[in-house]
Design a protein around this motif. Structure first.
Motif, PDB file in Angstrom:
ATOM      1  N   ARG A 131       0.892  -1.427  -0.083  1.00 21.32           N
ATOM      2  CA  ARG A 131       0.034   0.071  -0.034  1.00 21.32           C
ATOM      3  C   ARG A 131       0.920   1.310   0.107  1.00 21.32           C
ATOM      4  NH1 ARG A 131      -4.657  -1.297   4.425  1.00 21.32           N
ATOM      5  NH2 ARG A 131      -5.334   1.061   3.875  1.00 21.32           N
ATOM      6  N   SER A 132       0.505   2.337  -0.854  1.00 23.54           N
ATOM      7  CA  SER A 132       1.168   3.692  -0.664  1.00 23.54           C
ATOM      8  C   SER A 132       0.499   4.566   0.434  1.00 23.54           C
ATOM      9  CB  SER A 132       0.971   4.159  -2.021  1.00 23.54           C
ATOM     10  OG  SER A 132       1.510   5.673  -2.128  1.00 23.54           O
ATOM     11  N   GLU A 133       0.982   4.534   1.465  1.00 25.16           N
ATOM     12  CA  GLU A 133       0.649   5.396   2.535  1.00 25.16           C
ATOM     13  C   GLU A 133       0.580   6.763   2.160  1.00 25.16           C
ATOM     14  OE1 GLU A 133       1.631   6.265   7.221  1.00 25.16           O
ATOM     15  OE2 GLU A 133       2.476   4.547   6.418  1.00 25.16           O
ATOM     16  N   GLY A 134       1.385   7.310   1.448  1.00 25.96           N
ATOM     17  CA  GLY A 134       1.462   8.696   1.123  1.00 25.96           C
ATOM     18  C   GLY A 134       0.400   9.054   0.363  1.00 25.96           C
ATOM     19  N   TYR A 135       0.076   8.189  -0.715  1.00 28.75           N
ATOM     20  CA  TYR A 135      -1.209   8.481  -1.515  1.00 28.75           C
ATOM     21  C   TYR A 135      -2.443   8.380  -0.731  1.00 28.75           C
ATOM     22  CZ  TYR A 135       1.377   8.595  -6.102  1.00 28.75           C
ATOM     23  OH  TYR A 135       2.019   9.131  -7.104  1.00 28.75           O
ATOM     24  N   GLU A 136      -2.455   7.205   0.030  1.00 31.71           N
ATOM     25  CA  GLU A 136      -3.727   7.150   1.032  1.00 31.71           C
ATOM     26  C   GLU A 136      -4.005   8.370   1.643  1.00 31.71           C
ATOM     27  OE1 GLU A 136      -3.191   3.487   3.020  1.00 31.71           O
ATOM     28  OE2 GLU A 136      -3.593   2.268   1.089  1.00 31.71           O
ATOM     29  N   ASN A 137      -2.942   8.790   2.430  1.00 30.97           N
ATOM     30  CA  ASN A 137      -3.007  10.114   3.178  1.00 30.97           C
ATOM     31  C   ASN A 137      -3.502  11.420   2.550  1.00 30.97           C
ATOM     32  OD1 ASN A 137      -2.523   8.524   5.577  1.00 30.97           O
ATOM     33  ND2 ASN A 137      -0.208   9.274   5.580  1.00 30.97           N
ATOM     34  N   GLU A 138      -3.061  11.378   1.480  1.00 28.59           N
ATOM     35  CA  GLU A 138      -3.260  12.378   0.723  1.00 28.59           C
ATOM     36  C   GLU A 138      -4.783  12.618   0.077  1.00 28.59           C
ATOM     37  OE1 GLU A 138      -2.818  15.991  -1.138  1.00 28.59           O
ATOM     38  OE2 GLU A 138      -1.246  14.879  -0.005  1.00 28.59           O
ATOM     39  N   LEU A 139      -5.242  11.311  -0.335  1.00 32.17           N
ATOM     40  CA  LEU A 139      -6.566  11.059  -0.376  1.00 32.17           C
ATOM     41  C   LEU A 139      -7.740  11.183   0.405  1.00 32.17           C
ATOM     42  CD1 LEU A 139      -8.753   9.943  -2.705  1.00 32.17           C
ATOM     43  CD2 LEU A 139      -8.333   7.816  -1.918  1.00 32.17           C
ATOM     44  N   ILE A 140      -7.173  10.779   1.628  1.00 27.41           N
ATOM     45  CA  ILE A 140      -8.159  10.843   2.956  1.00 27.41           C
ATOM     46  C   ILE A 140      -7.930  12.568   3.306  1.00 27.41           C
ATOM     47  CG2 ILE A 140      -8.122  10.737   5.303  1.00 27.41           C
ATOM     48  CD1 ILE A 140      -6.628   8.109   4.838  1.00 27.41           C
ATOM     49  N   LEU A 141      -7.031  13.082   3.054  1.00 24.27           N
ATOM     50  CA  LEU A 141      -7.067  14.635   3.494  1.00 24.27           C
ATOM     51  C   LEU A 141      -8.087  15.499   2.381  1.00 24.27           C
ATOM     52  CD1 LEU A 141      -6.009  17.100   4.875  1.00 24.27           C
ATOM     53  CD2 LEU A 141      -4.051  16.978   3.347  1.00 24.27           C
ATOM     54  N   ALA A 142      -8.084  15.170   1.129  1.00 23.83           N
ATOM     55  CA  ALA A 142      -8.688  15.735  -0.102  1.00 23.83           C
ATOM     56  C   ALA A 142     -10.112  15.654   0.190  1.00 23.83           C
ATOM     57  CB  ALA A 142      -8.050  15.216  -1.434  1.00 23.83           C
TER      58      ALA A 142
END
Length: 106
Positions: free
Chosen positions: A46-57
């Motif tokens: 999993r890409s935690e960086g992309y997941e966090n960006e998606l959650i924030l957006a």
């Protein structure tokens, strides 16, 4: 503010429809996140960086949706839906749109 994906709110009566409201966020990921995602793509996981960006957006789009509904005098939003798109020449931008119907309930 009550916010739901359903067309009604159990135990509440919709008194006024104020119209369709949106919350839209376009965000980019940084160079470091892209490098980490590249490694995840190669090795798996999993890409935690992309997941966090998606959650924030998604949260920012929801916050904007609620703020826009409040400006119309609504105290709830029903029928909320989220859409996701990638944008830009290299698909490095993420657009999250939240939409729904602003209503006043009792």
């Amino acid at each position: 503010m009550i916010t739901t994906t359903t067309p009604s709110i159990e135990g509440k009566i919709i008194k006024t429809y104020h119209g369709i409201v949106f919350g839209e966020v376009i965000t980019g990921v940084n160079f470091i996140t892209d490098i980490g995602a590249g490694f995840r793509n190669f090795f798996g996981g999993r890409s935690e960086g992309y997941e966090n960006e998606l959650i924030l957006a998604r949260q920012q789009a929801l916050d904007e949706l609620q703020a826009n509904a409040s400006k119309l005098g609504a105290n709830a939003v029903v029928g909320v839906d989220f859409d996701y798109e990638v944008l830009g020449a290299d698909n490095a931008m993420l657009m999250v749109t939240a939409s729904g119907t602003a209503v006043s309930v009792e």
